[in-house]
Design a protein around this motif. Structure first.
Motif, PDB file in Angstrom:
ATOM      1  N   ASN A 164      76.202 101.403  21.328  1.00 45.93           N
ATOM      2  CA  ASN A 164      76.651 101.590  23.010  1.00 45.93           C
ATOM      3  C   ASN A 164      77.322 103.603  23.637  1.00 45.93           C
ATOM      4  O   ASN A 164      77.143 103.848  24.361  1.00 45.93           O
ATOM      5  N   ASN A 165      78.423 103.910  22.010  1.00 44.99           N
ATOM      6  CA  ASN A 165      78.556 105.126  22.199  1.00 44.99           C
ATOM      7  C   ASN A 165      77.139 105.751  22.713  1.00 44.99           C
ATOM      8  O   ASN A 165      77.526 106.894  23.599  1.00 44.99           O
ATOM      9  N   MET A 166      75.850 105.491  22.694  1.00 42.59           N
ATOM     10  CA  MET A 166      75.115 106.648  22.433  1.00 42.59           C
ATOM     11  C   MET A 166      74.958 106.477  24.024  1.00 42.59           C
ATOM     12  O   MET A 166      74.362 107.131  24.503  1.00 42.59           O
TER      13      MET A 166
ATOM     14  N   ASP B  42      75.549  97.742  28.523  1.00 41.48           N
ATOM     15  CA  ASP B  42      75.671  98.185  27.731  1.00 41.48           C
ATOM     16  C   ASP B  42      74.957  96.779  26.404  1.00 41.48           C
ATOM     17  O   ASP B  42      74.943  96.017  26.957  1.00 41.48           O
TER      18      ASP B  42
ATOM     19  N   THR C  67      71.925 104.321  36.162  1.00 42.27           N
ATOM     20  CA  THR C  67      73.212 103.791  35.105  1.00 42.27           C
ATOM     21  C   THR C  67      73.976 103.688  35.957  1.00 42.27           C
ATOM     22  O   THR C  67      73.718 103.174  37.362  1.00 42.27           O
TER      23      THR C  67
ATOM     24  N   LYS D  31      74.274 110.700  35.095  1.00 43.84           N
ATOM     25  CA  LYS D  31      74.678 110.913  36.034  1.00 43.84           C
ATOM     26  C   LYS D  31      74.793 112.044  36.683  1.00 43.84           C
ATOM     27  O   LYS D  31      74.949 113.050  37.654  1.00 43.84           O
TER      28      LYS D  31
ATOM     29  N   SER E  28      76.914 105.290  26.276  1.00 45.26           N
ATOM     30  CA  SER E  28      77.166 105.664  27.669  1.00 45.26           C
ATOM     31  C   SER E  28      77.255 107.255  27.840  1.00 45.26           C
ATOM     32  O   SER E  28      77.370 107.687  28.383  1.00 45.26           O
ATOM     33  N   LYS E  29      76.942 108.394  26.852  1.00 44.54           N
ATOM     34  CA  LYS E  29      76.751 109.413  26.531  1.00 44.54           C
ATOM     35  C   LYS E  29      75.932 109.754  27.493  1.00 44.54           C
ATOM     36  O   LYS E  29      75.553 110.472  28.457  1.00 44.54           O
ATOM     37  N   LEU E  30      74.631 108.884  27.357  1.00 44.98           N
ATOM     38  CA  LEU E  30      72.961 109.646  27.864  1.00 44.98           C
ATOM     39  C   LEU E  30      73.388 108.621  29.643  1.00 44.98           C
ATOM     40  O   LEU E  30      73.109 109.422  30.461  1.00 44.98           O
ATOM     41  N   ARG E  31      74.457 107.541  29.942  1.00 46.33           N
ATOM     42  CA  ARG E  31      74.678 107.228  31.038  1.00 46.33           C
ATOM     43  C   ARG E  31      75.850 108.981  31.958  1.00 46.33           C
ATOM     44  O   ARG E  31      75.278 108.836  33.102  1.00 46.33           O
ATOM     45  N   ILE E  32      76.107 109.448  31.395  1.00 43.49           N
ATOM     46  CA  ILE E  32      76.917 110.583  31.628  1.00 43.49           C
ATOM     47  C   ILE E  32      76.704 110.952  31.663  1.00 43.49           C
ATOM     48  O   ILE E  32      76.381 112.498  33.120  1.00 43.49           O
ATOM     49  N   GLU E  33      74.906 112.039  30.907  1.00 48.23           N
ATOM     50  CA  GLU E  33      74.684 113.086  30.834  1.00 48.23           C
ATOM     51  C   GLU E  33      73.032 112.996  32.574  1.00 48.23           C
ATOM     52  O   GLU E  33      73.102 113.961  33.819  1.00 48.23           O
TER      53      GLU E  33
END
Length: 196
Positions: free
Chosen positions: A137-139, A120, A196, A148, A141-146
């Protein structure tokens, strides 16, 4: 990237030297201009009056502006130097609160460019750009989820593809299977570029 603890203090104050130097010079220039304006304004206002003084046992009559000019220049020079030093110190610390996050921002962007989404964007709680850090950080986090989810879906696809035996399919479809496996290998390399 480790989260800084509460006792962490940055010891290097010139982080982004060119930015901080320009920032300080602009404020010092304002201080110098303020000193010069003070001299000019007081001189112009004092030109309307006359001052009588004793110099070496002689009575001298001069305009007040000519009488106070040397003292005015000395006073303003001393004040400008002192205020300039104070401005350097204050702007160094203020620019430090901006330059530090900018330095961290560059480091995080370099890591992202290399495919590392595992960290982060962390800055100290008193630094500027805290809202930018939160959005960033929000961006991440969202990219990390996608990413994964993409890796998980690909792993499932690859597992199913690997479980298909060439003996189970007709000869004319074996070319498709080998092409799918080649594409799968290429996709696997691309997907695992991202951490990730």
């Amino acid at each position: 990237m480790n989260k800084p603890n509460a006792s962490y203090k940055r010891r290097i104050y010139f982080i982004e030297k060119s930015f901080q130097t320009r920032f300080i010079l602009k404020f010092c220039t304002l201080v110098a201009i303020g000193g010069l304006l003070t001299i000019v304004i007081l001189y112009l206002l004092a030109m309307r009056s006359t001052t009588v003084s004793l110099v070496n046992s002689r009575v001298v009559v001069r305009t007040t502006a000519d009488f106070i000019l040397p003292i005015l220049i000395q006073t303003v020079a001393i004040v400008t130097i002192l205020v300039g030093l104070a401005a350097i110190i204050v702007t160094l610390f203020v620019s430090h609160k901006i330059a530090g996050p900018l330095y961290r921002f560059k480091k995080v962007l370099k890591a992202l460019a290399e495919g590392d989404f595992s960290s982060d964007f962390k800055i100290r709680h008193l630094d500027q750009l805290q809202d930018v850090a939160d959005v960033f950080n929000n961006m991440i986090s969202k990219l990390r989820i996608e990413l994964k989810a993409l890796k998980d879906n690909f792993s499932s696809f690859k597992e199913k593809l690997d479980n298909i035996s060439e003996d189970e399919i007709p000869e004319h479809k074996r070319l498709y299977l080998s092409e799918l496996k080649r594409i799968s290998t290429e996709l696997n390399k691309k997907i695992h570029y991202f951490k990730t």
